[in-house]
Design a protein around this motif. Sequence first.
Motif, PDB file in Angstrom:
ATOM      1  N   UNK A 111       0.822  -1.203   0.000  1.00 34.38           N
ATOM      2  CA  UNK A 111       0.000   0.000   0.000  1.00 34.38           C
ATOM      3  C   UNK A 111       0.861   1.260   0.000  1.00 34.38           C
ATOM      4  N   UNK A 112       0.372   2.279  -0.685  1.00 34.32           N
ATOM      5  CA  UNK A 112       1.034   3.577  -0.670  1.00 34.32           C
ATOM      6  C   UNK A 112       0.809   4.217   0.699  1.00 34.32           C
ATOM      7  N   UNK A 113       1.871   4.750   1.281  1.00 36.39           N
ATOM      8  CA  UNK A 113       1.745   5.417   2.568  1.00 36.39           C
ATOM      9  C   UNK A 113       0.883   6.662   2.421  1.00 36.39           C
ATOM     10  N   UNK A 114      -0.086   6.828   3.309  1.00 43.94           N
ATOM     11  CA  UNK A 114      -1.048   7.926   3.176  1.00 43.94           C
ATOM     12  C   UNK A 114      -0.404   9.304   3.314  1.00 43.94           C
ATOM     13  N   UNK A 115       0.740   9.385   3.947  1.00 47.71           N
ATOM     14  CA  UNK A 115       1.386  10.671   4.141  1.00 47.71           C
ATOM     15  C   UNK A 115       2.409  10.986   3.046  1.00 47.71           C
ATOM     16  N   UNK A 116       2.657  10.035   2.167  1.00 45.31           N
ATOM     17  CA  UNK A 116       3.730  10.175   1.188  1.00 45.31           C
ATOM     18  C   UNK A 116       3.247  10.794  -0.112  1.00 45.31           C
ATOM     19  N   UNK A 117       4.107  11.638  -0.692  1.00 46.13           N
ATOM     20  CA  UNK A 117       3.889  12.118  -2.049  1.00 46.13           C
ATOM     21  C   UNK A 117       4.351  11.021  -3.008  1.00 46.13           C
ATOM     22  N   UNK A 164      10.796   5.559   8.106  1.00 45.40           N
ATOM     23  CA  UNK A 164      11.660   6.619   7.619  1.00 45.40           C
ATOM     24  C   UNK A 164      10.817   7.847   7.260  1.00 45.40           C
ATOM     25  N   UNK A 165      11.482   8.997   7.190  1.00 47.08           N
ATOM     26  CA  UNK A 165      10.820  10.191   6.657  1.00 47.08           C
ATOM     27  C   UNK A 165      10.527   9.970   5.173  1.00 47.08           C
ATOM     28  N   UNK A 166      11.580   9.948   4.348  1.00 48.01           N
ATOM     29  CA  UNK A 166      11.441   9.692   2.919  1.00 48.01           C
ATOM     30  C   UNK A 166      12.833   9.543   2.321  1.00 48.01           C
ATOM     31  N   UNK A 167      13.340   8.312   2.173  1.00 50.59           N
ATOM     32  CA  UNK A 167      14.669   8.142   1.593  1.00 50.59           C
ATOM     33  C   UNK A 167      14.824   8.910   0.294  1.00 50.59           C
ATOM     34  N   UNK A 168      15.963   9.622   0.168  1.00 51.79           N
ATOM     35  CA  UNK A 168      16.114  10.623  -0.881  1.00 51.79           C
ATOM     36  C   UNK A 168      17.180  10.277  -1.908  1.00 51.79           C
ATOM     37  N   UNK A 169      18.363   9.906  -1.449  1.00 49.89           N
ATOM     38  CA  UNK A 169      19.450   9.551  -2.361  1.00 49.89           C
ATOM     39  C   UNK A 169      20.131   8.309  -1.824  1.00 49.89           C
ATOM     40  N   UNK A 170      20.683   7.491  -2.736  1.00 43.68           N
ATOM     41  CA  UNK A 170      21.198   6.192  -2.329  1.00 43.68           C
ATOM     42  C   UNK A 170      22.429   5.839  -3.154  1.00 43.68           C
ATOM     43  N   UNK A 171      23.415   5.195  -2.512  1.00 40.26           N
ATOM     44  CA  UNK A 171      24.599   4.694  -3.192  1.00 40.26           C
ATOM     45  C   UNK A 171      24.945   3.333  -2.585  1.00 40.26           C
ATOM     46  N   UNK A 172      25.900   2.653  -3.211  1.00 37.30           N
ATOM     47  CA  UNK A 172      26.363   1.361  -2.709  1.00 37.30           C
ATOM     48  C   UNK A 172      27.885   1.369  -2.700  1.00 37.30           C
ATOM     49  N   UNK A 190       5.852  17.629   4.044  1.00 31.86           N
ATOM     50  CA  UNK A 190       7.244  17.861   4.352  1.00 31.86           C
ATOM     51  C   UNK A 190       7.561  17.732   5.823  1.00 31.86           C
ATOM     52  N   UNK A 191       8.330  18.682   6.320  1.00 28.88           N
ATOM     53  CA  UNK A 191       8.802  18.638   7.699  1.00 28.88           C
ATOM     54  C   UNK A 191       7.665  18.682   8.712  1.00 28.88           C
ATOM     55  N   UNK A 192       6.541  19.296   8.359  1.00 34.33           N
ATOM     56  CA  UNK A 192       5.417  19.439   9.290  1.00 34.33           C
ATOM     57  C   UNK A 192       4.431  18.280   9.216  1.00 34.33           C
ATOM     58  N   UNK A 193       4.735  17.263   8.431  1.00 33.86           N
ATOM     59  CA  UNK A 193       3.807  16.155   8.251  1.00 33.86           C
ATOM     60  C   UNK A 193       3.480  15.469   9.573  1.00 33.86           C
ATOM     61  N   UNK A 194       2.202  15.203   9.790  1.00 31.69           N
ATOM     62  CA  UNK A 194       1.788  14.469  10.990  1.00 31.69           C
ATOM     63  C   UNK A 194       2.179  13.001  10.907  1.00 31.69           C
ATOM     64  N   UNK A 195       2.630  12.575   9.731  1.00 32.23           N
ATOM     65  CA  UNK A 195       3.056  11.199   9.563  1.00 32.23           C
ATOM     66  C   UNK A 195       4.512  10.957   9.893  1.00 32.23           C
ATOM     67  N   UNK A 196       5.256  12.004  10.255  1.00 31.96           N
ATOM     68  CA  UNK A 196       6.660  11.807  10.620  1.00 31.96           C
ATOM     69  C   UNK A 196       6.781  11.025  11.908  1.00 31.96           C
ATOM     70  N   UNK A 221      18.898  19.064   6.601  1.00 32.21           N
ATOM     71  CA  UNK A 221      18.258  18.471   5.437  1.00 32.21           C
ATOM     72  C   UNK A 221      19.288  17.715   4.603  1.00 32.21           C
ATOM     73  N   UNK A 222      19.768  16.550   5.083  1.00 32.97           N
ATOM     74  CA  UNK A 222      20.721  15.783   4.285  1.00 32.97           C
ATOM     75  C   UNK A 222      20.071  15.353   2.980  1.00 32.97           C
ATOM     76  N   UNK A 223      20.838  15.381   1.899  1.00 36.86           N
ATOM     77  CA  UNK A 223      20.227  15.124   0.595  1.00 36.86           C
ATOM     78  C   UNK A 223      21.104  14.188  -0.235  1.00 36.86           C
ATOM     79  N   UNK A 224      21.959  14.732  -1.124  1.00 37.91           N
ATOM     80  CA  UNK A 224      22.807  13.887  -1.947  1.00 37.91           C
ATOM     81  C   UNK A 224      23.986  13.349  -1.169  1.00 37.91           C
TER      82      UNK A 224
END
Length: 349
Positions: A111-117, A164-172, A190-196, A221-224
Amino acid sequence: MTIALDRRHFLASASTAFLLACNRNENTMTDTTFETLGLIERRSPELDMLIDKDAPIEVLADGFKWTEGPTWDARRGRLIFSDIPNNRVHTWTEADGLGVLLDPAGEPNGDVDEFAAPGTNGLFYESGTDSILICNQDGRSVDRLALESGERERLVAGFDGAKFNSPNDVIRSSDGAVWFTDPPYGLKDGETSSGRELDVKGVYRLSSDGRLDQLITDMTFPNGLALSPDEKHLYVSQSDPNAPVLRRFAVNADGTLSGGEVWLDTSTELNDDNPGLPDGMALDTQGCVWATGPGGVWITAPSGEILGRIYTGKATANCAFGDDGSTLYMTATDTLLRVRTAVTGAFFS
């Protein structure tokens, strides 16, 4: 050192940038002449060893909503990248132009998480398994997709019982560990989501034996993220307008991190002519860092000296080396771009 930019040339080119590859129909691209935009800014003579200052920045495709996560599929000779809001993962080749790999991209594992874009963000091609790692916004997870069979598995979706909040970037890394960032950008609010469920916007390492470690907890806000060619350092960008920096950490023998000094601070560059924040990045075989930031892609030497910038004039989210390793592909807002380089990307040699 400052550099005068020919903004009139950039604006004229950008306003006409269009490519037939955006057509979802199959067509042949071998004889196509691509529109160009932007320019190469030279801040040090050392840049000439990495890229020609007159190298054209080509517009390969446009018409997207927000492109991200480019990675090179070496077995099939194609680029794979995300268009996040449209919930698709695309392919691009010189011969066939634009294609679709996944549509929808983000939701196949339950199922798609209800809080996720919707959509996917960062991608990473694993040559050994012929798979791609996927930052799946819908599932708030990191997935692995086997490209030949189409089988998809969820590797990890939370830490210590919390999503998790929302995994953004990934490497191996070469030892099989999967590294990823987890800001809240992929949540609807985003940051104010009640689903965090996690207060920390962390950086994680999933070892090959399944152990998950939370390595960094002090970034807003860690990203890349990217590893140095010798895998002794990890670079992590912070997409925070109040602290738009790139940090460098030492990777210890046990996979933990130390240090974390600021490697690149772009705060003085933020203005209307330089859209975008530090985001994705790639490294070359010389250890130079090609990091997205205000106005395009910043190129820094292993010493930390800024050598130049690929000025796209767009918020440029990510970049990856492809082809034989001497082409840099860039996902910039609604476009897919490329520029030829004089150096090879790390892990291509």
